[in-house]
Design a protein around this motif. Sequence first.
Motif, mmCIF file in Angstrom:
data_model
loop_
_atom_site.group_PDB
_atom_site.id
_atom_site.type_symbol
_atom_site.label_atom_id
_atom_site.label_comp_id
_atom_site.label_asym_id
_atom_site.label_seq_id
_atom_site.Cartn_x
_atom_site.Cartn_y
_atom_site.Cartn_z
ATOM 1 N N ALA A 1 0.940 -1.147 0.095
ATOM 2 C CA ALA A 1 -0.123 0.023 0.132
ATOM 3 C C ALA A 1 1.016 1.420 -0.212
ATOM 4 O O ALA A 1 1.709 1.240 0.888
ATOM 5 C CB ALA A 1 -0.838 -0.003 1.218
ATOM 6 N N ARG A 2 0.798 2.060 -0.912
ATOM 7 C CA ARG A 2 1.317 3.339 -0.982
ATOM 8 C C ARG A 2 0.440 4.488 -0.508
ATOM 9 O O ARG A 2 -0.511 4.814 -1.455
ATOM 10 C CB ARG A 2 1.948 3.773 -2.419
ATOM 11 C CG ARG A 2 3.126 2.872 -2.779
ATOM 12 C CD ARG A 2 3.625 3.041 -4.085
ATOM 13 N NE ARG A 2 4.842 1.880 -4.271
ATOM 14 C CZ ARG A 2 4.485 0.952 -4.725
ATOM 15 N NH1 ARG A 2 3.162 0.339 -4.834
ATOM 16 N NH2 ARG A 2 5.692 0.007 -4.942
ATOM 17 N N LEU A 3 0.542 4.942 0.579
ATOM 18 C CA LEU A 3 -0.458 5.899 1.222
ATOM 19 C C LEU A 3 0.077 7.352 1.705
ATOM 20 O O LEU A 3 1.402 7.276 2.180
ATOM 21 C CB LEU A 3 -1.196 5.208 2.422
ATOM 22 C CG LEU A 3 -1.928 3.936 2.100
ATOM 23 C CD1 LEU A 3 -2.453 3.217 3.477
ATOM 24 C CD2 LEU A 3 -3.045 4.239 1.018
ATOM 25 N N LYS A 4 -0.759 8.143 1.392
ATOM 26 C CA LYS A 4 -0.370 9.644 1.821
ATOM 27 C C LYS A 4 -1.359 10.212 3.208
ATOM 28 O O LYS A 4 -2.625 9.915 2.847
ATOM 29 C CB LYS A 4 -0.452 10.680 0.966
ATOM 30 C CG LYS A 4 -0.025 11.978 1.482
ATOM 31 C CD LYS A 4 0.082 12.869 0.151
ATOM 32 C CE LYS A 4 1.156 14.177 0.375
ATOM 33 N NZ LYS A 4 1.539 14.837 -0.710
ATOM 34 N N TYR A 5 -0.722 10.168 4.357
ATOM 35 C CA TYR A 5 -1.476 10.847 5.404
ATOM 36 C C TYR A 5 -1.449 12.269 5.547
ATOM 37 O O TYR A 5 -0.481 12.657 5.533
ATOM 38 C CB TYR A 5 -1.134 9.889 6.780
ATOM 39 C CG TYR A 5 -1.554 8.621 6.632
ATOM 40 C CD1 TYR A 5 -2.433 7.935 7.270
ATOM 41 C CD2 TYR A 5 -0.418 7.750 6.307
ATOM 42 C CE1 TYR A 5 -2.746 6.758 7.312
ATOM 43 C CE2 TYR A 5 -0.632 6.156 6.064
ATOM 44 C CZ TYR A 5 -1.803 5.744 6.735
ATOM 45 O OH TYR A 5 -1.833 4.322 6.682
ATOM 46 N N THR A 6 -2.533 13.000 5.579
ATOM 47 C CA THR A 6 -2.486 14.342 5.745
ATOM 48 C C THR A 6 -3.513 14.987 6.847
ATOM 49 O O THR A 6 -4.517 14.452 6.643
ATOM 50 C CB THR A 6 -2.949 15.114 4.379
ATOM 51 O OG1 THR A 6 -2.256 14.544 3.402
ATOM 52 C CG2 THR A 6 -2.621 16.600 4.370
ATOM 53 N N ILE A 7 -3.077 15.895 7.600
ATOM 54 C CA ILE A 7 -3.877 16.669 8.204
ATOM 55 C C ILE A 7 -3.911 18.180 7.983
ATOM 56 O O ILE A 7 -2.881 18.669 7.803
ATOM 57 C CB ILE A 7 -3.604 16.310 9.772
ATOM 58 C CG1 ILE A 7 -3.764 15.066 10.184
ATOM 59 C CG2 ILE A 7 -4.713 17.279 10.572
ATOM 60 C CD1 ILE A 7 -3.396 14.593 11.720
#
Length: 148
Positions: free
Chosen positions: A119-125
Amino acid sequence: MSFTTVYERDLEIPIKISKSASEDARRKRLERWPREAGLSVPLDDSGTSFMQLVKSFSTDYGLTPGERTWDVKDVGGKYSVNMVWKLMRNNEEKGYAKVTGEISLTPTGEEQNNVVYTARLKYTIEISNDVLNEKATAENVPEVNLFG
């Protein structure tokens, strides 16, 4: 309303599924994985997950995590992942947490009795600028002792 990114992290996460699972079972597991495990994966060496991070940022900025919407769909050989979690104050959206990325339906390797997918994921807030300015102003107010 404009927002500023206060957290951003790109990760590649291995997803291990038993070799004995059927192809159909593997696909279903990969499709469910973001909702079931994607928010609880450790983001760094501290072991902090995205769920913990969102709750921490919410508390710091006086926000409440609200509705979370997921969209996981098969897009030609991979699952496209998109999650938006609203951060609220007084029934108004003042920020959001996002997970975006993809999970390849082609295995990237094998490990013992497992097939490994990535899984290639980007986490952003992101937090609204008015909330950020309010917090910065509150933290920079000098204390005045009137009774010296």
